[in-house]
Write an enzyme that holds these catalytic residues in place. Structure first.
Site, short mmCIF file in Angstrom:
data_model
loop_
_atom_site.label_atom_id
_atom_site.label_comp_id
_atom_site.label_asym_id
_atom_site.label_seq_id
_atom_site.Cartn_x
_atom_site.Cartn_y
_atom_site.Cartn_z
N ARG A 129 0.82 -1.21 0.00
CA ARG A 129 0.00 0.00 0.00
C ARG A 129 0.86 1.26 0.00
O ARG A 129 0.52 2.25 -0.64
CB ARG A 129 -0.90 -0.04 1.24
CG ARG A 129 -1.95 1.00 1.29
CD ARG A 129 -2.96 0.73 2.39
NE ARG A 129 -2.38 0.97 3.72
CZ ARG A 129 -3.07 0.88 4.84
NH1 ARG A 129 -4.33 0.53 4.81
NH2 ARG A 129 -2.49 1.12 5.99
N ARG A 131 1.60 3.66 2.34
CA ARG A 131 1.21 4.90 2.98
C ARG A 131 2.36 5.37 3.88
O ARG A 131 3.26 4.60 4.18
CB ARG A 131 -0.05 4.63 3.82
CG ARG A 131 -0.89 5.84 4.10
CD ARG A 131 -2.22 5.44 4.74
NE ARG A 131 -2.05 4.99 6.13
CZ ARG A 131 -2.99 4.40 6.83
NH1 ARG A 131 -4.16 4.15 6.29
NH2 ARG A 131 -2.76 4.03 8.08
P1 AMP Z 1 -5.99 3.60 10.63
O1 AMP Z 1 -6.23 4.43 9.43
O2 AMP Z 1 -7.26 3.17 11.32
O3 AMP Z 1 -5.06 2.43 10.37
O4 AMP Z 1 -5.23 4.53 11.68
C1 AMP Z 1 -3.96 5.09 11.41
C2 AMP Z 1 -3.33 5.63 12.69
O5 AMP Z 1 -4.18 6.62 13.28
C3 AMP Z 1 -3.15 4.59 13.78
O6 AMP Z 1 -1.95 3.87 13.65
C4 AMP Z 1 -3.17 5.45 15.04
O7 AMP Z 1 -1.94 6.12 15.20
C5 AMP Z 1 -4.21 6.49 14.69
N1 AMP Z 1 -5.58 6.09 15.10
C6 AMP Z 1 -6.64 5.80 14.28
N2 AMP Z 1 -7.74 5.51 14.99
C7 AMP Z 1 -7.38 5.59 16.31
C8 AMP Z 1 -8.06 5.39 17.53
N3 AMP Z 1 -9.35 5.03 17.57
N4 AMP Z 1 -7.35 5.59 18.68
C9 AMP Z 1 -6.06 5.95 18.67
N5 AMP Z 1 -5.36 6.15 17.54
C10 AMP Z 1 -5.99 5.97 16.36
#
Ligand code: AMP
Length: 192
Positions: A129, A131
């Site tokens: 991916r 990112r």
């Molecule tokens: P994601 O897109 O869901 O993989 O999230 C990417 C990053 O955002 C994660 O690795 C966390 O650093 C942060 N993040 C997303 N959702 C949460 C959450 N509910 N609580 C804490 N950190 C979050």
């Protein structure tokens, strides 16, 4: 017919939550609440919250609960009353799950879809991916954070009888079909 469903999509990084969430929300008319997307937007827009969140995200750690909860409250507050929602990437730990119950009531979440996938497959997908936070060391950290902090929610919601596990390996269409079947079965059970 499925308007108003209140869903959580739970699963490790790379399981395809974002893709499946967007598709389900389009199909079912749900508000899509992705805390990862909201946080990335805040970082890109250079808001104070984004500035605080960035360091945690870059190293694959969870952003502190109070910041995430502020975003979730704001977004849920904007949703038209009665419109269903899908929480994608939230809750991510026990404290967030308890906060969700406190804010919306323990019956607010109707069904938790747990997307499962083999960890090696996840690493492979995340590397593909590419990112910002998809470098291998950070990927390993995010998988560890998932196992330690988020995965316990699977048992927590299973004990409530609202967890449904769906195999996340396969094409987008195949996985979508499995989720769709689970939602249909739930509606039949609920007599909705
Ligand atoms: P994601 O897109 O869901 O993989 O999230 C990417 C990053 O955002 C994660 O690795 C966390 O650093 C942060 N993040 C997303 N959702 C949460 C959450 N509910 N609580 C804490 N950190 C979050």
């Amino acid at each position: 017919m499925t308007m108003g469903m209140r869903l959580v999509l739970l699963g490790p990084p790379g399981a395809g939550k974002g893709t499946q969430a967007a598709r389900l929300c389009r199909a079912l008319g749900l508000v899509h609440l992705s805390t990862g997307d909201l946080l990335r937007h805040a970082v890109a827009a250079g808001t104070p919250l984004g500035a605080q969140a960035k360091g945690y995200m870059d190293r694959g750690a969870l952003v502190p609960d109070d910041l995430v909860l502020a975003l979730v409250r704001e977004r849920l507050g904007e949703a038209p009353p009665g419109q269903g929602f899908l929480l994608d990437g939230f809750p991510r730990n026990a404290a967030q799950a308890r906060a969700l119950d406190r804010e919306l009531g323990p019956d607010a979440v109707e069904l938790v879809i747990h997307l499962s996938a083999d960890p090696e497959e996840l690493v492979r997908r995340l590397l593909a991916r590419g990112r910002q936070d998809d470098r291998e060391a950070v990927i390993r950290d995010r998988l560890r954070v998932y196992a330690e902090e988020t995965r316990p929610l699977v048992e927590w919601y299973r004990a409530r009888g609202i967890l449904r596990t769906v195999d996340g390996i396969g094409s987008v269409d195949e996985v979508h079909g499995r989720i769709h079947a689970v939602l249909e079965a739930h509606r039949a059970e609920a007599g909705a």
